[in-house]
Design an enzyme around this catalytic site. Sequence first.
Site, PDB file in Angstrom:
ATOM      1  N   CYS A  83      24.860 -17.893  -9.929  1.00 35.84           N
ATOM      2  CA  CYS A  83      24.404 -16.971  -8.885  1.00 35.84           C
ATOM      3  C   CYS A  83      23.312 -17.553  -7.992  1.00 35.84           C
ATOM      4  O   CYS A  83      23.217 -17.181  -6.834  1.00 35.84           O
ATOM      5  CB  CYS A  83      23.960 -15.640  -9.494  1.00 35.84           C
ATOM      6  SG  CYS A  83      22.191 -15.441  -9.705  1.00 35.84           S
ATOM      7  N   CYS A  86      17.909 -17.444  -9.585  1.00 35.18           N
ATOM      8  CA  CYS A  86      16.832 -18.156 -10.291  1.00 35.18           C
ATOM      9  C   CYS A  86      17.140 -19.649 -10.261  1.00 35.18           C
ATOM     10  O   CYS A  86      18.296 -20.060 -10.213  1.00 35.18           O
ATOM     11  CB  CYS A  86      16.739 -17.696 -11.747  1.00 35.18           C
ATOM     12  SG  CYS A  86      16.286 -15.965 -11.960  1.00 35.18           S
ATOM     13  N   CYS A 166      21.012  -8.036 -13.956  1.00 32.49           N
ATOM     14  CA  CYS A 166      20.124  -9.155 -13.625  1.00 32.49           C
ATOM     15  C   CYS A 166      18.889  -9.054 -14.511  1.00 32.49           C
ATOM     16  O   CYS A 166      18.153  -8.067 -14.458  1.00 32.49           O
ATOM     17  CB  CYS A 166      19.730  -9.096 -12.155  1.00 32.49           C
ATOM     18  SG  CYS A 166      18.496 -10.327 -11.690  1.00 32.49           S
ATOM     19  N   GLN A 289       4.780  -5.901  -2.782  1.00 37.95           N
ATOM     20  CA  GLN A 289       4.955  -6.995  -3.740  1.00 37.95           C
ATOM     21  C   GLN A 289       6.075  -6.662  -4.731  1.00 37.95           C
ATOM     22  O   GLN A 289       6.178  -5.534  -5.222  1.00 37.95           O
ATOM     23  CB  GLN A 289       3.655  -7.258  -4.503  1.00 37.95           C
ATOM     24  CG  GLN A 289       2.516  -7.769  -3.647  1.00 37.95           C
ATOM     25  CD  GLN A 289       2.708  -9.204  -3.179  1.00 37.95           C
ATOM     26  OE1 GLN A 289       3.573  -9.922  -3.669  1.00 37.95           O
ATOM     27  NE2 GLN A 289       1.892  -9.633  -2.225  1.00 37.95           N
ATOM     28  N   ASP A 387      -2.348 -13.074   4.249  1.00 40.60           N
ATOM     29  CA  ASP A 387      -1.183 -13.120   3.363  1.00 40.60           C
ATOM     30  C   ASP A 387       0.047 -13.270   4.251  1.00 40.60           C
ATOM     31  O   ASP A 387       0.853 -12.355   4.405  1.00 40.60           O
ATOM     32  CB  ASP A 387      -1.102 -11.842   2.517  1.00 40.60           C
ATOM     33  CG  ASP A 387      -0.046 -11.928   1.418  1.00 40.60           C
ATOM     34  OD1 ASP A 387       0.680 -12.948   1.366  1.00 40.60           O
ATOM     35  OD2 ASP A 387       0.068 -10.983   0.620  1.00 40.60           O
ATOM     36  N   CYS A 414       2.677 -18.022  -0.222  1.00 36.06           N
ATOM     37  CA  CYS A 414       3.888 -18.096  -1.044  1.00 36.06           C
ATOM     38  C   CYS A 414       4.655 -19.376  -0.776  1.00 36.06           C
ATOM     39  O   CYS A 414       5.826 -19.503  -1.171  1.00 36.06           O
ATOM     40  CB  CYS A 414       4.776 -16.870  -0.803  1.00 36.06           C
ATOM     41  SG  CYS A 414       5.326 -16.688   0.909  1.00 36.06           S
TER      42      CYS A 414
END
Length: 465
Positions: A83, A86, A166, A289, A387, A414
């Site tokens: 998938c 991850c 998931c 978040q 941010d 990020c």
Amino acid sequence: MGKANVLQIGEVISLEVKKQGINGEGIGYHEQMAVFVPGAIAQETVDAEIVATKPGFAVARLKTIVKPSPRRAVPPCVYYERCGGCQTQHIEYQEQLKGKRHLLRQSLKRYTDLDPDRIDIRKTIGMKHPFGYRNKSQMPFSNTNLGLSLGLFEVNSNHFVQVDECIVQDPVVNRVNRAVLAIMAEAKYVAHDHMNKEGVLLNLVTRHMASTGAVQVTLVVTEKPEGIATVAARIMNELPEVKSVFYSINTPKNVSMFGHEPELLQGAPQIEETIGGLAFKLSPAAFHQLNTSQMIVLYDEILKAAALTGKETVVDCYSGVGITSILLAKAAAQVVGIDYSEASVRDAKQNAQQNRVKNVSFVQDRVERALPVLLAKKGVPDVIVFDPPRTGLEDAVIDEIIRAKAPRLVYVSCNPSTLAKNLHDLESSYDIAYIQPIDMFPHTAGVESLTLLTLKRPGGPKPNA
């Protein structure tokens, strides 16, 4: 110019993997040429087949692990190899945390003149239980041999992978997704198929606020489906935790999840999250978040870095629904939040009013436009918090920061690469007090961090954090 690539597609090479890349892949070198191997781990020896060549580097498919890393783990997810949601489940979690800290070091070394060994890059703050953490899912619908399905697409592919559960998503989100999918299938809705020119369903967006138990469901469609209000009522009737159902009209080619602003079908226009004794309302399009427990850690770190005494003025750039701004306002004299999203600023103003926080205000505009105007009108704040999105700070924002010389900057990032590039631009005016990585996205390549910067004092010693 990059080194000429002597590797051929289909060629199998032996490779010693030296480090992890920013996308979680292993990186080794063949005759001084970088070779990227997804699924490989630092300190492994692997056989890999070249699948793509570019000037200066190549991409290879892992064929055989000749010498495995002692940090290799068995991925617990049955969909992991396919998938692409991850990237690092095959690496032990504690090693993932070390790797994210190392990626920050690599980025500083590559993009700045700073010596990473002389910077306080702290250990990554991880999770005790790094699964089931995503409070929001965005999953495409597809018509499969088994009927209407939800899933994800393989990386760099339009190949659909059906995902029934998931393991990094909140279990409540998984359960609601399965129930909504069943209801949509029973109502005879089908996914949009551009080849056959049928179906209207594009994506299902589900958000769960653990603090209140509230769930928000948004159906992303190509047009408003006939009878959808009846289906929305059924969703809320059968799933009491669902407090609102929306739809948003979009096109398959739009990279943004929502096209038109989501329209309410049933229930409340917002759901509520509670943080630090305060209540926050969220619309479907508002940023929040994704990791609830690590979000609390992040806000605590922001407050610690800001070091407020109650007398300071603060500007919070990219302020979203105002959570950071309002938390800062509880410890500051005055806070102004800036965000481009109309939905987020609308929620932020409502959140401030609901929590009776009167020393905070919000500006709806792009930061690069609003910040210079705000500072010209209000003066230089004591602290500026950032941010930004993955692209980092705009050049105009950096120019304004350097011109204004605010004593303290708190930069939440990020993306290690854009963070390092921005720090390079700021290093003539600011010292890095420390960098604190926080694992917001376990088992993925995502690297979240907080950097505290303090204004350089001409001729003086480096300020303490």
